[in-house]
Design a protein around this motif. Sequence first.
Motif, PDB file in Angstrom:
ATOM      1  N   GLY A 139     -13.748  72.020 -11.708  1.00 31.48           N
ATOM      2  CA  GLY A 139     -13.315  73.085 -12.595  1.00 31.48           C
ATOM      3  C   GLY A 139     -13.812  72.782 -13.986  1.00 31.48           C
ATOM      4  O   GLY A 139     -13.900  71.619 -14.373  1.00 31.48           O
ATOM      5  N   GLY A 140     -14.181  73.789 -14.748  1.00 30.28           N
ATOM      6  CA  GLY A 140     -14.688  73.546 -16.089  1.00 30.28           C
ATOM      7  C   GLY A 140     -15.323  74.772 -16.693  1.00 30.28           C
ATOM      8  O   GLY A 140     -14.950  75.898 -16.404  1.00 30.28           O
ATOM      9  N   VAL A 141     -16.339  74.515 -17.508  1.00 29.22           N
ATOM     10  CA  VAL A 141     -17.022  75.565 -18.259  1.00 29.22           C
ATOM     11  C   VAL A 141     -18.521  75.406 -18.092  1.00 29.22           C
ATOM     12  O   VAL A 141     -19.044  74.298 -18.049  1.00 29.22           O
ATOM     13  N   CYS A 142     -19.222  76.535 -17.996  1.00 26.56           N
ATOM     14  CA  CYS A 142     -20.681  76.553 -17.923  1.00 26.56           C
ATOM     15  C   CYS A 142     -21.204  77.414 -19.078  1.00 26.56           C
ATOM     16  O   CYS A 142     -20.790  78.562 -19.238  1.00 26.56           O
ATOM     17  N   VAL A 143     -22.097  76.842 -19.879  1.00 31.75           N
ATOM     18  CA  VAL A 143     -22.690  77.552 -21.013  1.00 31.75           C
ATOM     19  C   VAL A 143     -24.171  77.758 -20.714  1.00 31.75           C
ATOM     20  O   VAL A 143     -24.882  76.804 -20.415  1.00 31.75           O
ATOM     21  N   SER A 144     -24.624  79.009 -20.769  1.00 32.90           N
ATOM     22  CA  SER A 144     -26.046  79.298 -20.584  1.00 32.90           C
ATOM     23  C   SER A 144     -26.598  79.935 -21.847  1.00 32.90           C
ATOM     24  O   SER A 144     -25.938  80.737 -22.496  1.00 32.90           O
ATOM     25  N   ASN A 145     -27.823  79.552 -22.180  1.00 35.21           N
ATOM     26  CA  ASN A 145     -28.486  80.062 -23.371  1.00 35.21           C
ATOM     27  C   ASN A 145     -29.891  80.509 -22.982  1.00 35.21           C
ATOM     28  O   ASN A 145     -30.671  79.728 -22.444  1.00 35.21           O
ATOM     29  N   VAL A 146     -30.211  81.779 -23.236  1.00 36.84           N
ATOM     30  CA  VAL A 146     -31.517  82.342 -22.908  1.00 36.84           C
ATOM     31  C   VAL A 146     -32.223  82.704 -24.210  1.00 36.84           C
ATOM     32  O   VAL A 146     -31.683  83.448 -25.029  1.00 36.84           O
ATOM     33  N   SER A 147     -33.435  82.164 -24.398  1.00 41.61           N
ATOM     34  CA  SER A 147     -34.223  82.453 -25.601  1.00 41.61           C
ATOM     35  C   SER A 147     -35.498  83.186 -25.215  1.00 41.61           C
ATOM     36  O   SER A 147     -36.188  82.781 -24.288  1.00 41.61           O
ATOM     37  N   GLU A 157     -31.477  77.536 -20.654  1.00 38.65           N
ATOM     38  CA  GLU A 157     -30.807  76.239 -20.714  1.00 38.65           C
ATOM     39  C   GLU A 157     -29.379  76.409 -20.206  1.00 38.65           C
ATOM     40  O   GLU A 157     -28.642  77.264 -20.679  1.00 38.65           O
ATOM     41  N   ILE A 158     -29.006  75.586 -19.223  1.00 37.03           N
ATOM     42  CA  ILE A 158     -27.668  75.654 -18.646  1.00 37.03           C
ATOM     43  C   ILE A 158     -26.985  74.310 -18.858  1.00 37.03           C
ATOM     44  O   ILE A 158     -27.531  73.270 -18.502  1.00 37.03           O
ATOM     45  N   THR A 159     -25.795  74.344 -19.445  1.00 41.50           N
ATOM     46  CA  THR A 159     -24.997  73.146 -19.654  1.00 41.50           C
ATOM     47  C   THR A 159     -23.705  73.321 -18.880  1.00 41.50           C
ATOM     48  O   THR A 159     -22.983  74.290 -19.076  1.00 41.50           O
ATOM     49  N   ARG A 160     -23.434  72.368 -18.023  1.00 45.78           N
ATOM     50  CA  ARG A 160     -22.260  72.454 -17.159  1.00 45.78           C
ATOM     51  C   ARG A 160     -21.316  71.315 -17.511  1.00 45.78           C
ATOM     52  O   ARG A 160     -21.681  70.155 -17.452  1.00 45.78           O
ATOM     53  N   GLY A 161     -20.104  71.659 -17.896  1.00 42.37           N
ATOM     54  CA  GLY A 161     -19.081  70.661 -18.162  1.00 42.37           C
ATOM     55  C   GLY A 161     -17.973  70.841 -17.154  1.00 42.37           C
ATOM     56  O   GLY A 161     -17.271  71.847 -17.167  1.00 42.37           O
ATOM     57  N   ALA A 162     -17.843  69.892 -16.234  1.00 40.42           N
ATOM     58  CA  ALA A 162     -16.872  70.049 -15.151  1.00 40.42           C
ATOM     59  C   ALA A 162     -15.981  68.822 -15.050  1.00 40.42           C
ATOM     60  O   ALA A 162     -16.421  67.700 -15.265  1.00 40.42           O
ATOM     61  N   VAL A 163     -14.732  69.076 -14.692  1.00 43.66           N
ATOM     62  CA  VAL A 163     -13.798  68.012 -14.356  1.00 43.66           C
ATOM     63  C   VAL A 163     -13.761  67.954 -12.839  1.00 43.66           C
ATOM     64  O   VAL A 163     -13.696  68.990 -12.170  1.00 43.66           O
ATOM     65  N   PHE A 164     -13.840  66.768 -12.297  1.00 45.52           N
ATOM     66  CA  PHE A 164     -13.974  66.612 -10.855  1.00 45.52           C
ATOM     67  C   PHE A 164     -12.774  65.856 -10.310  1.00 45.52           C
ATOM     68  O   PHE A 164     -12.452  64.772 -10.792  1.00 45.52           O
ATOM     69  N   GLN A 185     -26.240  83.886 -25.510  1.00 49.58           N
ATOM     70  CA  GLN A 185     -25.436  82.793 -24.991  1.00 49.58           C
ATOM     71  C   GLN A 185     -24.266  83.361 -24.193  1.00 49.58           C
ATOM     72  O   GLN A 185     -23.593  84.289 -24.632  1.00 49.58           O
ATOM     73  N   THR A 186     -24.039  82.780 -23.010  1.00 45.88           N
ATOM     74  CA  THR A 186     -22.958  83.211 -22.137  1.00 45.88           C
ATOM     75  C   THR A 186     -22.103  82.004 -21.788  1.00 45.88           C
ATOM     76  O   THR A 186     -22.632  80.949 -21.440  1.00 45.88           O
ATOM     77  N   VAL A 187     -20.788  82.149 -21.874  1.00 41.56           N
ATOM     78  CA  VAL A 187     -19.848  81.086 -21.515  1.00 41.56           C
ATOM     79  C   VAL A 187     -18.987  81.594 -20.359  1.00 41.56           C
ATOM     80  O   VAL A 187     -18.386  82.654 -20.449  1.00 41.56           O
ATOM     81  N   ASN A 188     -18.961  80.847 -19.260  1.00 36.59           N
ATOM     82  CA  ASN A 188     -18.202  81.239 -18.072  1.00 36.59           C
ATOM     83  C   ASN A 188     -17.363  80.073 -17.564  1.00 36.59           C
ATOM     84  O   ASN A 188     -17.732  78.910 -17.743  1.00 36.59           O
ATOM     85  N   LEU A 189     -16.274  80.401 -16.898  1.00 40.47           N
ATOM     86  CA  LEU A 189     -15.494  79.384 -16.208  1.00 40.47           C
ATOM     87  C   LEU A 189     -16.227  78.964 -14.947  1.00 40.47           C
ATOM     88  O   LEU A 189     -16.953  79.753 -14.348  1.00 40.47           O
ATOM     89  N   LEU A 190     -16.040  77.722 -14.550  1.00 40.75           N
ATOM     90  CA  LEU A 190     -16.720  77.153 -13.397  1.00 40.75           C
ATOM     91  C   LEU A 190     -15.668  76.697 -12.389  1.00 40.75           C
ATOM     92  O   LEU A 190     -14.670  76.086 -12.768  1.00 40.75           O
ATOM     93  N   ASP A 234     -22.230  84.781 -14.201  1.00 41.19           N
ATOM     94  CA  ASP A 234     -23.597  85.296 -14.276  1.00 41.19           C
ATOM     95  C   ASP A 234     -24.283  84.833 -15.551  1.00 41.19           C
ATOM     96  O   ASP A 234     -23.638  84.635 -16.575  1.00 41.19           O
ATOM     97  N   ILE A 235     -25.598  84.697 -15.475  1.00 39.68           N
ATOM     98  CA  ILE A 235     -26.424  84.446 -16.653  1.00 39.68           C
ATOM     99  C   ILE A 235     -27.014  85.789 -17.062  1.00 39.68           C
ATOM    100  O   ILE A 235     -27.564  86.503 -16.227  1.00 39.68           O
ATOM    101  N   GLU A 236     -26.901  86.142 -18.323  1.00 41.77           N
ATOM    102  CA  GLU A 236     -27.456  87.404 -18.817  1.00 41.77           C
ATOM    103  C   GLU A 236     -28.764  87.144 -19.562  1.00 41.77           C
ATOM    104  O   GLU A 236     -28.899  86.151 -20.258  1.00 41.77           O
ATOM    105  N   TYR A 237     -29.688  88.068 -19.392  1.00 43.35           N
ATOM    106  CA  TYR A 237     -30.933  88.018 -20.154  1.00 43.35           C
ATOM    107  C   TYR A 237     -31.436  89.446 -20.359  1.00 43.35           C
ATOM    108  O   TYR A 237     -31.027  90.368 -19.668  1.00 43.35           O
TER     109      TYR A 237
END
Length: 131
Positions: free
Chosen positions: A39-47, A12-19, A59-64, A92-95
């Motif tokens: 610019g913003g934040v991207c949160v990825s969650n691998v189950s 699951e990837i959630t992207r929060g960006a300011v445009f 869960q990984t949180v990265n700048l976008l 990167d997304i980690e799994y």
Amino acid sequence: GEKEGYEPISLEITRGAVFGHFNLIDKPGAFELYLGIQGGVCVSNVSQYNAPAGLDDIQTVNLLAGGEMGVNFYLARWFKLSVIGGGYYAGDIEYAAKEASYWGESQYIMEKVPLNPFYLGVSLTLTLWAF
């Protein structure tokens, strides 16, 4: 054989960006050429329900950061045709990758997949309250 295995994962990837949108050419009601900056934040969650504790929910949180370029054509008063292209980089997304031998116990190693998609799009917008 060695190092073969299969295990389903849920991503699951959630992207929060300011445009930011900056018009390079602006002819009101006729044509626009713009450049966009994201610019913003991207949160990825691998189950992975079969992975050992600690690797079953990562869960990984990265700048976008990214950009977009687009063209808007105004057709009559009611329609706008938009053509866009852009991309962004969000780390990167980690799994946990499963390495399972035919004999012995499965092992998990951390793998990374880069998240840097490129996209193209076309849209036609109908304006009900054209001025």
